[in-house]
Every structure is written in C-alpha cells, then in structure tokens.
Design a protein around this motif. Sequence first.
Motif, PDB file in Angstrom:
ATOM      1  N   SER A   1       0.827  -1.206   0.000  1.00  0.00           N
ATOM      2  CA  SER A   1       0.000   0.000   0.000  1.00  0.00           C
ATOM      3  C   SER A   1       0.858   1.252   0.000  1.00  0.00           C
ATOM      4  O   SER A   1       2.088   1.196   0.194  1.00  0.00           O
ATOM      5  CB  SER A   1      -0.892   0.008   1.251  1.00  0.00           C
ATOM      6  N   LYS A   2       0.212   2.372  -0.165  1.00  0.00           N
ATOM      7  CA  LYS A   2       0.893   3.637   0.065  1.00  0.00           C
ATOM      8  C   LYS A   2       1.133   3.784   1.573  1.00  0.00           C
ATOM      9  O   LYS A   2       0.484   3.133   2.397  1.00  0.00           O
ATOM     10  CB  LYS A   2       0.047   4.798  -0.448  1.00  0.00           C
ATOM     11  N   THR A   3       2.069   4.628   1.930  1.00  0.00           N
ATOM     12  CA  THR A   3       2.400   4.826   3.337  1.00  0.00           C
ATOM     13  C   THR A   3       1.256   5.552   4.046  1.00  0.00           C
ATOM     14  O   THR A   3       0.677   6.512   3.512  1.00  0.00           O
ATOM     15  CB  THR A   3       3.695   5.636   3.472  1.00  0.00           C
ATOM     16  N   PHE A   4       0.922   5.072   5.239  1.00  0.00           N
ATOM     17  CA  PHE A   4      -0.125   5.721   6.031  1.00  0.00           C
ATOM     18  C   PHE A   4       0.389   5.926   7.458  1.00  0.00           C
ATOM     19  O   PHE A   4       1.343   5.273   7.910  1.00  0.00           O
ATOM     20  CB  PHE A   4      -1.415   4.893   6.036  1.00  0.00           C
ATOM     21  N   ASP A   5      -0.239   6.859   8.166  1.00  0.00           N
ATOM     22  CA  ASP A   5       0.157   7.194   9.540  1.00  0.00           C
ATOM     23  C   ASP A   5      -0.743   6.485  10.531  1.00  0.00           C
ATOM     24  O   ASP A   5      -1.970   6.423  10.349  1.00  0.00           O
ATOM     25  CB  ASP A   5       0.070   8.704   9.777  1.00  0.00           C
ATOM     26  N   ALA A   6      -0.133   5.974  11.590  1.00  0.00           N
ATOM     27  CA  ALA A   6      -0.878   5.356  12.686  1.00  0.00           C
ATOM     28  C   ALA A   6      -0.032   5.413  13.944  1.00  0.00           C
ATOM     29  O   ALA A   6       1.148   5.070  13.915  1.00  0.00           O
ATOM     30  CB  ALA A   6      -1.247   3.905  12.360  1.00  0.00           C
ATOM     31  N   SER A   7      -0.630   5.892  15.022  1.00  0.00           N
ATOM     32  CA  SER A   7       0.041   5.964  16.327  1.00  0.00           C
ATOM     33  C   SER A   7       1.360   6.727  16.271  1.00  0.00           C
ATOM     34  O   SER A   7       2.315   6.408  16.984  1.00  0.00           O
ATOM     35  CB  SER A   7       0.271   4.558  16.893  1.00  0.00           C
TER      36      SER A   7
ATOM     37  N   TYR B   1       5.814  -1.946  20.339  1.00  0.00           N
ATOM     38  CA  TYR B   1       4.848  -3.033  20.526  1.00  0.00           C
ATOM     39  C   TYR B   1       3.494  -2.575  19.994  1.00  0.00           C
ATOM     40  O   TYR B   1       2.958  -1.544  20.430  1.00  0.00           O
ATOM     41  CB  TYR B   1       4.753  -3.421  21.989  1.00  0.00           C
ATOM     42  N   ALA B   2       2.947  -3.343  19.057  1.00  0.00           N
ATOM     43  CA  ALA B   2       1.722  -2.921  18.368  1.00  0.00           C
ATOM     44  C   ALA B   2       0.656  -4.005  18.443  1.00  0.00           C
ATOM     45  O   ALA B   2       0.953  -5.210  18.400  1.00  0.00           O
ATOM     46  CB  ALA B   2       2.025  -2.586  16.907  1.00  0.00           C
ATOM     47  N   GLU B   3      -0.570  -3.553  18.534  1.00  0.00           N
ATOM     48  CA  GLU B   3      -1.737  -4.432  18.416  1.00  0.00           C
ATOM     49  C   GLU B   3      -2.292  -4.244  17.010  1.00  0.00           C
ATOM     50  O   GLU B   3      -2.584  -3.124  16.595  1.00  0.00           O
ATOM     51  CB  GLU B   3      -2.779  -4.057  19.465  1.00  0.00           C
ATOM     52  N   LEU B   4      -2.429  -5.342  16.276  1.00  0.00           N
ATOM     53  CA  LEU B   4      -2.831  -5.282  14.875  1.00  0.00           C
ATOM     54  C   LEU B   4      -4.189  -5.939  14.668  1.00  0.00           C
ATOM     55  O   LEU B   4      -4.449  -7.020  15.204  1.00  0.00           O
ATOM     56  CB  LEU B   4      -1.792  -5.990  13.993  1.00  0.00           C
ATOM     57  N   LYS B   5      -5.027  -5.291  13.888  1.00  0.00           N
ATOM     58  CA  LYS B   5      -6.292  -5.873  13.443  1.00  0.00           C
ATOM     59  C   LYS B   5      -6.351  -5.778  11.921  1.00  0.00           C
ATOM     60  O   LYS B   5      -6.091  -4.715  11.349  1.00  0.00           O
ATOM     61  CB  LYS B   5      -7.495  -5.138  14.040  1.00  0.00           C
ATOM     62  N   PHE B   6      -6.701  -6.893  11.272  1.00  0.00           N
ATOM     63  CA  PHE B   6      -6.833  -6.930   9.818  1.00  0.00           C
ATOM     64  C   PHE B   6      -8.299  -7.128   9.450  1.00  0.00           C
ATOM     65  O   PHE B   6      -9.035  -7.846  10.132  1.00  0.00           O
ATOM     66  CB  PHE B   6      -5.967  -8.052   9.242  1.00  0.00           C
ATOM     67  N   PHE B   7      -8.698  -6.515   8.342  1.00  0.00           N
ATOM     68  CA  PHE B   7     -10.103  -6.464   7.960  1.00  0.00           C
ATOM     69  C   PHE B   7     -10.302  -6.955   6.521  1.00  0.00           C
ATOM     70  O   PHE B   7      -9.471  -6.676   5.647  1.00  0.00           O
ATOM     71  CB  PHE B   7     -10.635  -5.024   8.034  1.00  0.00           C
ATOM     72  N   ILE B   8     -11.410  -7.660   6.293  1.00  0.00           N
ATOM     73  CA  ILE B   8     -11.915  -7.923   4.941  1.00  0.00           C
ATOM     74  C   ILE B   8     -13.398  -7.568   4.961  1.00  0.00           C
ATOM     75  O   ILE B   8     -14.132  -7.982   5.865  1.00  0.00           O
ATOM     76  CB  ILE B   8     -11.755  -9.391   4.504  1.00  0.00           C
TER      77      ILE B   8
ATOM     78  N   PHE C   1      -9.843  -4.558   1.692  1.00  0.00           N
ATOM     79  CA  PHE C   1      -9.039  -4.924   2.850  1.00  0.00           C
ATOM     80  C   PHE C   1      -8.785  -3.688   3.712  1.00  0.00           C
ATOM     81  O   PHE C   1      -8.841  -2.557   3.229  1.00  0.00           O
ATOM     82  CB  PHE C   1      -7.691  -5.512   2.415  1.00  0.00           C
ATOM     83  N   GLY C   2      -8.450  -3.919   4.967  1.00  0.00           N
ATOM     84  CA  GLY C   2      -8.118  -2.810   5.855  1.00  0.00           C
ATOM     85  C   GLY C   2      -7.256  -3.282   7.009  1.00  0.00           C
ATOM     86  O   GLY C   2      -7.073  -4.481   7.233  1.00  0.00           O
ATOM     87  N   VAL C   3      -6.725  -2.311   7.763  1.00  0.00           N
ATOM     88  CA  VAL C   3      -5.870  -2.632   8.903  1.00  0.00           C
ATOM     89  C   VAL C   3      -5.952  -1.512   9.932  1.00  0.00           C
ATOM     90  O   VAL C   3      -6.187  -0.341   9.582  1.00  0.00           O
ATOM     91  CB  VAL C   3      -4.401  -2.846   8.456  1.00  0.00           C
ATOM     92  N   GLU C   4      -5.798  -1.872  11.182  1.00  0.00           N
ATOM     93  CA  GLU C   4      -5.664  -0.914  12.278  1.00  0.00           C
ATOM     94  C   GLU C   4      -4.399  -1.243  13.052  1.00  0.00           C
ATOM     95  O   GLU C   4      -4.101  -2.408  13.310  1.00  0.00           O
ATOM     96  CB  GLU C   4      -6.865  -0.963  13.224  1.00  0.00           C
TER      97      GLU C   4
END
Length: 284
Positions: free
Chosen positions: A43-49, A90-97, A152-155
Amino acid sequence: MVKNEISSNVNKWEREMPPSHYIDSFSKLATMLSKGGRQYFKSKTFDASGYKWNFLIYPDGDEKTDSKGHISVSVCIEDTATLPKIWAKYAELKFFIYDQARKKYSIFQVGGSSNLHDFHSLKTEWGITKLVSRAAFDDPANGYLVNDKCVFGVEVFLLDSQFSEESLSMCVEGYKTFTWTVSDCSNLGDEVHYSYEFPVSSFKWRIQLSGGEHLSLCLELVDEKISCGKHQEGEACGFITPKLNWGWTKFARLTDFQDLSKGSVDSNCIEIEARIMNIYTINS
C-alpha cells in the motif's frame, strides 16, 4: 459456501464500522500481481500511532512461510532510520476484509498472549500468514470477493512505552508515641486547636483538635518540604492517601466526651496520644 478455517491462534469477529487507519479496494488483484511478476501488493504509506506504515497483501500466500493457498497480510513500519539505534515498538494489529454480502467487516486478530507484536530493527514486518484460504475468499457466498472486487483494511495501535512508576520505601519502623495534654476542655469552642510540632523520622507532625457538636481529631503532616504528603495509618484504618491529615471529623459527641462519669475528662483536661507505627514514602 466454502467455510474458512482460520488458525487456532487467530480470533475473528465482525463490525459495521470500517478500520480507522487504512482501507483499500481492489479489482482483479491477483491478475495485476501475476502479470507484474510480484508476490504481494504494498500500500501507500499511512500514519498510525505517530509512525508511518505500509500494508502488504499476499494473494496466494507468502513464499517465506508455509501459507500457499491462503491470503497473507502484514504491516511494515517505515522510516526506521529516524529511530534510535536500538528501538522496539509493541503494536496491536487488526486486519479487515469487507463482507459485501452482509455489509460488515470481518476482523482478524492474533489472540492470546501474542496479540502484541514486537517491531524492532531485525523484525519490521508482522502479520497473519493464513488470514483466509483462497477457496473461501474466492467463494462469492462468503462476500469477500464479489464481481472480482474486494476490500481490505488494517488498524495499528502502539503500546506507549512511557509509563509512570512509583517506589515504596519504609522510612521508620517501630512505635513513636506523642502525648498532648489539653486543658480547659469545657471551653474548646468551634475553633481549631493544634499541638506543638513533634518529629517522627524526617517529618514533622502535629495533632489537630476542634470542638462543636462533635469532637474532631486529626493527625497532620506539617513538613514544609512536602506539598502533597502520602502517609499510611496502620491500626486505625490501613490506607494510603494523598492528604496532609487524617482522622475523624466526628470522633465523639462533645457532651459525651465532657461527661465526667465516662472518664474521658479529668480536672477539665484531656490527654491525647498519637502513635505512629510505620511511615512509608512513595516516590514517583
């Protein structure tokens, strides 16, 4: 409908709200990758936390893992050159469909004690190697791939490494007793009366007494070096509190206290004893 068998350490649930950090829609994803000779989509770069990330999708599994026949997903932290030489996040990851049939997002997350992923200089990418089988993903009845389109998605949520710490240490152990004789008890009135100051450990203390309908009795920390004292009272209550005094606002009814038959007052005098058993300090 082809049922998707997810890994035993992966939890799955649904929600209607889309992911908050990154989402992308695809049309003919597998075809685009196969024609381009690439194994994954980045993906393109995105910002999170407060950091920059990339989302990676492997439509037919990651060759580095035993995941052929499954869709693999991961996130990769970027711009690590700006981080210290030794770093860890340390990261908590959630993946989405997106389930287009039910209008909901299927959420996938590694569960148990391993739901926090340790990103560091030797491991900048984490994810789920077997998110969903290609057979289940390709089945239109599951709603993931409809008319050759999918979402798709991610947090990404980081555990902040900054923390507050307190240390508890004992200043003095053992009994320290102070006795205060108060005269003319019949004329206490409503005003507040103080004993003279007395030292215990490296702190100064005094007893506070006031009249009225009830007799009020407190032990007060008067050390000028402390703006918000923390003391522990042992036998009386066993508590730690951010106050400079502790006691009773209604220790006894004044009429009962002044009743000579009850033995509390002798020759219009009372004797008050304060015993400090232990003192602890808390350093933040």
